[in-house]
Design a protein around this motif. Structure first.
Motif, short mmCIF file in Angstrom:
data_model
loop_
_atom_site.label_atom_id
_atom_site.label_comp_id
_atom_site.label_asym_id
_atom_site.label_seq_id
_atom_site.Cartn_x
_atom_site.Cartn_y
_atom_site.Cartn_z
N TYR A 24 36.13 47.56 35.48
CA TYR A 24 36.72 46.59 36.35
C TYR A 24 36.32 45.13 36.04
CZ TYR A 24 38.05 49.46 40.07
OH TYR A 24 38.64 50.76 40.98
N GLN A 46 34.43 43.65 42.77
CA GLN A 46 34.68 45.18 42.52
C GLN A 46 33.58 45.93 41.47
OE1 GLN A 46 36.54 46.57 44.81
NE2 GLN A 46 36.37 48.68 43.77
N GLU A 50 30.77 48.57 42.17
CA GLU A 50 30.65 49.86 41.17
C GLU A 50 29.15 49.99 40.72
OE1 GLU A 50 32.53 52.21 41.59
OE2 GLU A 50 34.45 51.05 42.11
N HIS A 53 27.03 51.24 43.22
CA HIS A 53 27.30 52.73 43.60
C HIS A 53 26.62 53.58 42.69
CE1 HIS A 53 31.73 51.99 45.16
NE2 HIS A 53 30.66 51.81 45.88
N GLU A 94 40.24 55.08 40.76
CA GLU A 94 39.64 55.38 42.18
C GLU A 94 39.96 56.93 42.29
OE1 GLU A 94 37.28 53.91 43.52
OE2 GLU A 94 37.42 52.01 42.58
N GLN A 127 35.34 56.39 49.01
CA GLN A 127 36.33 56.63 48.30
C GLN A 127 37.69 56.62 49.19
OE1 GLN A 127 34.79 55.99 45.19
NE2 GLN A 127 36.74 56.79 44.82
N GLU A 130 38.38 52.83 49.20
CA GLU A 130 38.70 52.23 47.88
C GLU A 130 39.99 52.64 47.82
OE1 GLU A 130 36.49 50.15 46.65
OE2 GLU A 130 35.43 51.43 45.21
FE LIG Z 1 35.36 52.40 43.41
#
Ligand SMILES: [Fe+2]
Ligand SMILES: [Fe+2]
Length: 166
Positions: A24, A46, A50, A53, A94, A127, A130
């Motif tokens: 990204y 974005q 990530e 995450h 994604e 998800q 996303e």
């Molecule tokens: Fe994502």
């Protein structure tokens, strides 16, 4: 401790999320170079998400008395034909992440590893969001010209995006 096979799969997903962040950032660079700083901001946010995450996997591994292991990042796609190409690559990425999360959920269920199953619930929801996020932007971008009036309005809108945690 977790079953070795599950630790390996969770650690791979930790690294996949870092790879997604990397990719990204490369997409942000496409827009920065073009001077579309709102779209660039959208992609930098974005990328931060990530990374967030990835750190969820990091902390889960640590909580379960396992060690996160960093892998080499691959060179992401650095050249894009146009904004739509970036967005379609985002949606494809994604979908790929979703399939990895589903495989992890299946593995956790097979091993009856309930803590991992519960941890992964958040990612199933994430998800869904996303994929919808990129699908909706692609819908808005259809039939509009890159650099045109509506595109520039989207650029202004995306300039306001900030990182959301949780
Ligand atoms: Fe994502
Ligand atoms: Fe992610």
């Amino acid at each position: 401790m977790l079953p070795a096979k599950l630790t390996l799969a969770l650690n791979n997903q930790f690294n996949n999320e870092l790879q997604a962040a990397h990719s990204y950032t490369a997409m942000a660079a496409y827009f920065s170079k073009k001077g579309y700083h709102g779209f660039a901001n959208f992609y930098l946010v974005q990328s931060q998400e990530e990374h967030f995450h990835a750190m969820k996997f990091y902390h889960f591994l640590v909580t379960m008395d396992e060690k996160p292991v960093l892998q080499a990042l691959a060179e992401p796609k650095n050249h894009y034909a146009d904004a739509m190409d970036v967005l379609e690559s985002s949606l494809a990425q994604e979908k790929d992440v979703t399939s990895h999360i589903y495989a992890l959920v299946t593995l956790a269920a097979d091993l009856q590893e309930h803590a991992t199953a519960s941890f992964l619930d958040w990612f199933i929801e994430e998800q869904m969001e996303e994929e919808k996020l990129f699908r909706d932007i692609i819908t808005r971008m259809k039939n509009i010209e890159e650099g045109g009036e509506y595109f520039l309005r989207m650029n202004d809108e995306f300039a306001a995006r900030r990182m959301e945690e949780g």
